[in-house]
Design an enzyme around this catalytic site. Structure first.
Site, mmCIF file in Angstrom:
data_model
loop_
_atom_site.group_PDB
_atom_site.id
_atom_site.type_symbol
_atom_site.label_atom_id
_atom_site.label_comp_id
_atom_site.label_asym_id
_atom_site.label_seq_id
_atom_site.Cartn_x
_atom_site.Cartn_y
_atom_site.Cartn_z
ATOM 1 C CG ASP A 94 -2.051 0.985 1.112
ATOM 2 O OD1 ASP A 94 -2.744 1.186 2.083
ATOM 3 O OD2 ASP A 94 -2.206 1.574 0.023
ATOM 4 C CB SER A 95 0.440 4.498 -1.628
ATOM 5 O OG SER A 95 -0.866 4.724 -1.104
ATOM 6 N N GLY A 96 0.905 4.148 1.687
ATOM 7 C CA GLY A 96 1.291 4.863 2.895
ATOM 8 C C GLY A 96 0.337 5.969 3.284
ATOM 9 N N GLY A 97 -0.475 6.441 2.349
ATOM 10 C CA GLY A 97 -1.375 7.554 2.656
ATOM 11 C C GLY A 97 -2.331 7.231 3.783
ATOM 12 C CG PHE A 98 -5.519 3.752 5.251
ATOM 13 C CD1 PHE A 98 -5.286 2.948 6.364
ATOM 14 C CD2 PHE A 98 -6.813 4.126 4.942
ATOM 15 C CE1 PHE A 98 -6.356 2.513 7.139
ATOM 16 C CE2 PHE A 98 -7.880 3.675 5.713
ATOM 17 C CZ PHE A 98 -7.647 2.877 6.817
ATOM 18 C CG ASP A 148 -5.229 6.534 -1.453
ATOM 19 O OD1 ASP A 148 -4.133 6.273 -0.894
ATOM 20 O OD2 ASP A 148 -6.286 5.959 -1.156
ATOM 21 C CD GLN A 191 -10.065 7.149 -1.474
ATOM 22 O OE1 GLN A 191 -11.135 7.105 -0.861
ATOM 23 N NE2 GLN A 191 -9.007 6.430 -1.085
ATOM 24 N N GLY A 218 -11.407 4.163 0.449
ATOM 25 C CA GLY A 218 -12.414 4.942 1.161
ATOM 26 C C GLY A 218 -13.568 4.129 1.706
ATOM 27 C CG ASP A 268 -5.770 -5.188 2.511
ATOM 28 O OD1 ASP A 268 -6.410 -4.308 1.903
ATOM 29 O OD2 ASP A 268 -5.270 -5.029 3.652
ATOM 30 C CB CYS A 306 -11.613 -25.895 9.884
ATOM 31 S SG CYS A 306 -10.056 -25.205 9.274
ATOM 32 C CB CYS A 308 -6.524 -25.540 8.952
ATOM 33 S SG CYS A 308 -6.677 -25.190 10.712
ATOM 34 C CB CYS A 311 -9.132 -27.685 12.658
ATOM 35 S SG CYS A 311 -9.623 -25.977 12.952
ATOM 36 C CG HIS A 337 -8.634 -21.700 12.530
ATOM 37 N ND1 HIS A 337 -9.196 -22.783 11.868
ATOM 38 C CD2 HIS A 337 -9.652 -20.845 12.786
ATOM 39 C CE1 HIS A 337 -10.500 -22.612 11.749
ATOM 40 N NE2 HIS A 337 -10.808 -21.442 12.302
HETATM 41 C C1 LIG Z 1 -3.976 -2.969 7.039
HETATM 42 N N1 LIG Z 1 -3.044 -2.476 6.136
HETATM 43 C C2 LIG Z 1 -1.798 -3.164 5.970
HETATM 44 C C3 LIG Z 1 -3.583 -2.251 4.856
HETATM 45 C C4 LIG Z 1 -3.205 -0.889 4.529
HETATM 46 S S1 LIG Z 1 -4.475 0.169 4.820
HETATM 47 C C5 LIG Z 1 -5.397 -0.199 3.415
HETATM 48 C C6 LIG Z 1 -6.599 0.674 3.237
HETATM 49 C C7 LIG Z 1 -7.748 0.337 3.899
HETATM 50 C C8 LIG Z 1 -8.920 1.065 3.676
HETATM 51 N N2 LIG Z 1 -10.067 0.713 4.329
HETATM 52 C C9 LIG Z 1 -8.954 2.138 2.775
HETATM 53 C C10 LIG Z 1 -7.762 2.523 2.128
HETATM 54 C C11 LIG Z 1 -7.710 3.633 1.206
HETATM 55 O O1 LIG Z 1 -8.726 4.298 0.898
HETATM 56 N N3 LIG Z 1 -6.511 3.938 0.646
HETATM 57 C C12 LIG Z 1 -5.397 3.223 0.937
HETATM 58 N N4 LIG Z 1 -4.243 3.593 0.340
HETATM 59 N N5 LIG Z 1 -5.387 2.164 1.766
HETATM 60 C C13 LIG Z 1 -6.560 1.796 2.363
#
Ligand SMILES: CN(C)CCSCc1cc(N)cc2c(=O)[nH]c(N)nc12
Length: 374
Positions: A94-98, A148, A191, A218, A268, A306, A308, A311, A337
């Site tokens: 992920d880009s880091g913005g969040f 973002d 977004q 978002g 994710d 399950c 796994c 289990c 698990h």
């Molecule tokens: C838990 N993390 C490792 C995952 C990274 S956070 C991922 C993440 C989660 C959510 N809910 C929304 C956004 C979003 O709008 N933009 C970005 N860049 N990342 C997001």
């Protein structure tokens, strides 16, 4: 030759779901799929070998966290994330913005980027589209995310419109700063909150930049599930059907199924490993809080349905004992698990799409899990 390509294999007759394969420099991924989260270059408590055993096809890591600790230069000197963490399958960062918006207690968002305070040391830092790309180029994941802004939920329409337009300008700057086009794919992030016309504006802006894949950002930021599903209903059809769609931050069983039905290919979430460390387990019959006293003498597996390794070999009583004793092995067992449960769920979703019965599968699973219970 593009680094990341998508092969659409089948669309489900019952819903907007589809089967596909994402091809990356480190291997191919069958979709719809779930990505275990390895924020600090480890999926907490589990080894790469265990992740391979449970058929994790790709894992997610995090630009912000790795930039701060150990620093992207050290990861680059190790030969990139794959060498550093001994994982030879695909990686997405992920880009880091969040994280800047969710972790830093001070942040000032400007056109050029975000000024914020390092949540570990307190020092002032600055993250721009160009910096986010430089870090991801150094980390070396197969799939990178554009920088973002993920606005808080709910957000005023006027704020959301200005934010969407800046996120689109940042996406263009990320593309311009993209160096390793042959070995790393860059996805754009849509977004727009719950505003249909802003989701359309964001999608149009990013589609015109021709990314190899698109994330829906978002969401999973505190909105009710019916709001998320409604936004998905009008957003996924805006995205090109020949490219993968990634719903960020989504990982409960019901949301994965409902997202796949609406045409999402990639998910994710930290949920499976985070609740595992609190002694909570996902099962086919609902959530089981194995640390509860009720399981002190319960020698059955976490989930009788399950298959796994956990289990098949360990009891609720034993796992409860370890969790209550704060034994690391207990957290490893619940984490293993829970991830296996979600990866296996996505395998069942892919099988249901192949048989054009995903809506039937949803009803059966929701009934058994207890989601329909008032
Ligand atoms: C838990 N993390 C490792 C995952 C990274 S956070 C991922 C993440 C989660 C959510 N809910 C929304 C956004 C979003 O709008 N933009 C970005 N860049 N990342 C997001």
């Amino acid at each position: 030759m593009a680094a990341v390509t998508y092969e659409l294999k089948k669309t489900c007759k019952q819903s907007g779901a589809r089967l596909g394969t994402i091809h990356t420099p480190h291997g191919s991924i069958d979709t719809p799929m779930f990505m275990p989260v390895g924020t600090l270059a480890t999926v907490k408590t589990l080894s790469p070998e265990e992740l391979e055993d449970m058929n994790a096809q790709i894992i997610l890591s995090n630009t912000y966290h790795l930039w701060l600790r150990p620093g992207e230069d050290i990861v680059q000197e190790a030969g990139g994330l794959h060498s550093f963490m001994n994982w030879d399958r695909p990686i997405l960062t992920d880009s880091g913005g969040f994280q800047v918006f969710s972790l830093s207690d001070f942040r000032n968002i400007k056109e050029e980027g975000v000024h914020f305070r390092n949540h570990i040391s307190g020092e002032k830092l600055f993250l721009s589209p160009e910096k986010a790309m430089q870090i991801q180029n150094a980390l070396g994941p197969d799939i990178m995310m554009a920088l973002d802004e993920c606005p808080p939920y709910p957000a005023e329409e006027s704020y959301m419109k200005a934010s969407v337009e800046r996120t689109s300008r940042w996406a263009e700057r990320c593309l311009e700063a993209h160096q390793n086009k042959e070995t790393q794919g860059l996805f754009g992030i849509i977004q727009g909150g719950e505003y249909e016309h802003l989701r359309k504006q964001s999608a149009d802006d990013l589609i015109s930049l021709d990314f190899p894949g698109y994330a829906i950002g978002g969401l999973s930021v505190g909105e009710p599930k019916d709001v998320m599903n409604r936004v998905l209903e009008f957003t996924t059809p805006l995205l090109p059907s020949h490219k993968p769609r990634y719903l960020m931050g989504v990982g409960s069983a019901d949301s994965l199924i409902d997202g796949a039905i609406r045409g999402v290919d990639m998910f994710d979430c930290v949920l499976p490993t985070r609740i595992a460390r609190n002694g909570a387990c996902m099962t086919n019959h609902g959530r089981l809080v194995v640390r509860n006293a009720a399981y002190a003498r319960d020698f059955s597996p976490i989930d009788r349905d399950c298959n796994c390794h956990v289990c098949r070999n360990y009891s609720r009583a034993y796992i409860r004992h370890l969790i209550k004793s704060n034994e690391t092995f207990g957290f490893r067992l619940t984490s293993y698990h829970n991830l296996y449960f979600l990866l296996d769920l996505m395998k069942k979703v892919r099988e249901a799409i192949m048989e054009d019965r995903l809506l039937d599968f949803r009803e059966e699973f929701f009934e058994q899990y207890g989601f329909n219970r008032p």
